[in-house]
Design a protein around this motif. Structure first.
Motif, short mmCIF file in Angstrom:
data_model
loop_
_atom_site.label_atom_id
_atom_site.label_comp_id
_atom_site.label_asym_id
_atom_site.label_seq_id
_atom_site.Cartn_x
_atom_site.Cartn_y
_atom_site.Cartn_z
N THR A 25 -36.35 -38.84 21.01
CA THR A 25 -37.38 -37.81 21.13
C THR A 25 -37.35 -36.85 19.96
O THR A 25 -38.39 -36.37 19.50
CB THR A 25 -37.21 -37.04 22.45
OG1 THR A 25 -37.28 -37.95 23.55
CG2 THR A 25 -38.29 -35.99 22.62
N GLU A 26 -36.15 -36.57 19.44
CA GLU A 26 -36.05 -35.72 18.26
C GLU A 26 -36.82 -36.32 17.09
O GLU A 26 -37.52 -35.61 16.35
CB GLU A 26 -34.58 -35.55 17.87
CG GLU A 26 -33.79 -34.63 18.79
CD GLU A 26 -32.31 -34.60 18.43
OE1 GLU A 26 -31.93 -35.20 17.40
OE2 GLU A 26 -31.53 -33.98 19.17
N ILE A 27 -36.69 -37.63 16.92
CA ILE A 27 -37.41 -38.32 15.84
C ILE A 27 -38.91 -38.21 16.07
O ILE A 27 -39.69 -37.95 15.14
CB ILE A 27 -36.97 -39.79 15.76
CG1 ILE A 27 -35.50 -39.86 15.34
CG2 ILE A 27 -37.84 -40.57 14.77
CD1 ILE A 27 -34.92 -41.26 15.40
N TYR A 28 -39.34 -38.41 17.32
CA TYR A 28 -40.76 -38.32 17.63
C TYR A 28 -41.30 -36.93 17.31
O TYR A 28 -42.36 -36.79 16.69
CB TYR A 28 -41.02 -38.65 19.09
CG TYR A 28 -42.34 -38.11 19.56
CD1 TYR A 28 -43.54 -38.68 19.12
CD2 TYR A 28 -42.40 -36.99 20.39
CE1 TYR A 28 -44.75 -38.15 19.50
CE2 TYR A 28 -43.62 -36.46 20.77
CZ TYR A 28 -44.79 -37.03 20.34
OH TYR A 28 -45.99 -36.50 20.70
N PHE A 29 -40.61 -35.88 17.76
CA PHE A 29 -41.11 -34.53 17.54
C PHE A 29 -41.13 -34.17 16.05
O PHE A 29 -42.02 -33.45 15.60
CB PHE A 29 -40.30 -33.51 18.34
CG PHE A 29 -40.77 -33.37 19.75
CD1 PHE A 29 -42.01 -32.82 20.03
CD2 PHE A 29 -39.99 -33.79 20.80
CE1 PHE A 29 -42.47 -32.70 21.34
CE2 PHE A 29 -40.43 -33.68 22.11
CZ PHE A 29 -41.67 -33.12 22.38
N LYS A 30 -40.17 -34.67 15.30
CA LYS A 30 -40.19 -34.44 13.86
C LYS A 30 -41.42 -35.08 13.24
O LYS A 30 -42.10 -34.48 12.40
CB LYS A 30 -38.92 -35.02 13.22
CG LYS A 30 -38.83 -34.79 11.71
CD LYS A 30 -37.53 -35.36 11.15
CE LYS A 30 -37.46 -35.14 9.64
NZ LYS A 30 -36.20 -35.69 9.07
#
Length: 215
Positions: A144-149
């Motif tokens: 999810t961190e990658i997605y939000f970035k």
């Protein structure tokens, strides 16, 4: 269209005997055998021809996809126009963002740009893993961190005031897509006409050539 496992009981034969999703999860954290068993049993490979809908508002979204071959774009409709909101290629996840891991309705579409081989990941399995295994929650948080970035970068690009600035930023963040997908999808993503993108690319090429000649 109902997704069916066209590969049958030997679905993982061409993938070394295990779901490729396991390797993706393991890149974030080691997995226990029970998690791997659930992934192997509930995920499955699926193929889509070129220009086929993978998801749309006309059907419930029950999967997210790990793309192994090919490319897709997400879009919304503005009248008769398709407005690309994101593009994904090999080794990336693709799913309708507004109802990610839910079965609510969404205005988004996902369409294959070229023939696609992907791993279908049921939302129900994701919820099961989150409920039963702390490891899955850790992996989900990292993904999810990658997605939000990525979502933040897309929002940043959309707010840049000129078409040229948007494309220049796109070259910084998504240079690997420039020669990977047709320019019409990039133009749509950057909110400009294909003709405008072509002119910008020609201008940048001339500027680069001039700069190199002056060295």
């Amino acid at each position: 269209m109902n997704l069916e496992n066209e590969f049958g009981e030997r679905k993982w034969d061409e993938f070394g005997g295990i779901s490729p999703l396991i390797a993706l999860f393991k890149s974030y954290h080691p997995l226990n055998p029970e998690i791997e068993k659930i992934i192997n049993e509930q995920t499955f490979p699926v193929r889509f021809d070129k220009n086929k809908h993978i998801a749309s508002p006309l059907k419930r979204n029950r999967y997210i996809y790990l793309i192994l071959q090919g490319s897709v774009h997400g879009y919304i409709k503005m009248g008769t126009e398709k407005v690309t909101t994101w593009i994904a290629i090999e080794h990336e996840l693709a799913g309708t963002i507004r109802n990610l891991w839910t079965e609510e309705a969404s205005e988004e579409y996902i369409e294959s740009i070229d023939p696609v081989l992907a791993i279908a990941i049921p939302h129900a399995m994701s919820r099961q893993l989150y409920q039963q295994f702390p490891i899955a929650n850790y992996v989900g948080r990292k993904m999810t961190e990658i997605y939000f970035k990525s979502a933040s970068e897309r929002a940043f690009i959309s707010r840049l005031p000129t078409a040229k600035k948007r494309y220049e930023r796109y070259l910084i963040t998504y240079s690997y897509l420039v020669d990977r997908v047709p320019l019409k999808y990039i133009a749509s993503f950057l909110n400009m006409r294909l003709e405008t993108l072509s002119r910008i690319r020609a201008t940048i090429a001339k500027e680069t050539e001039k700069m190199l000649s002056e060295r």
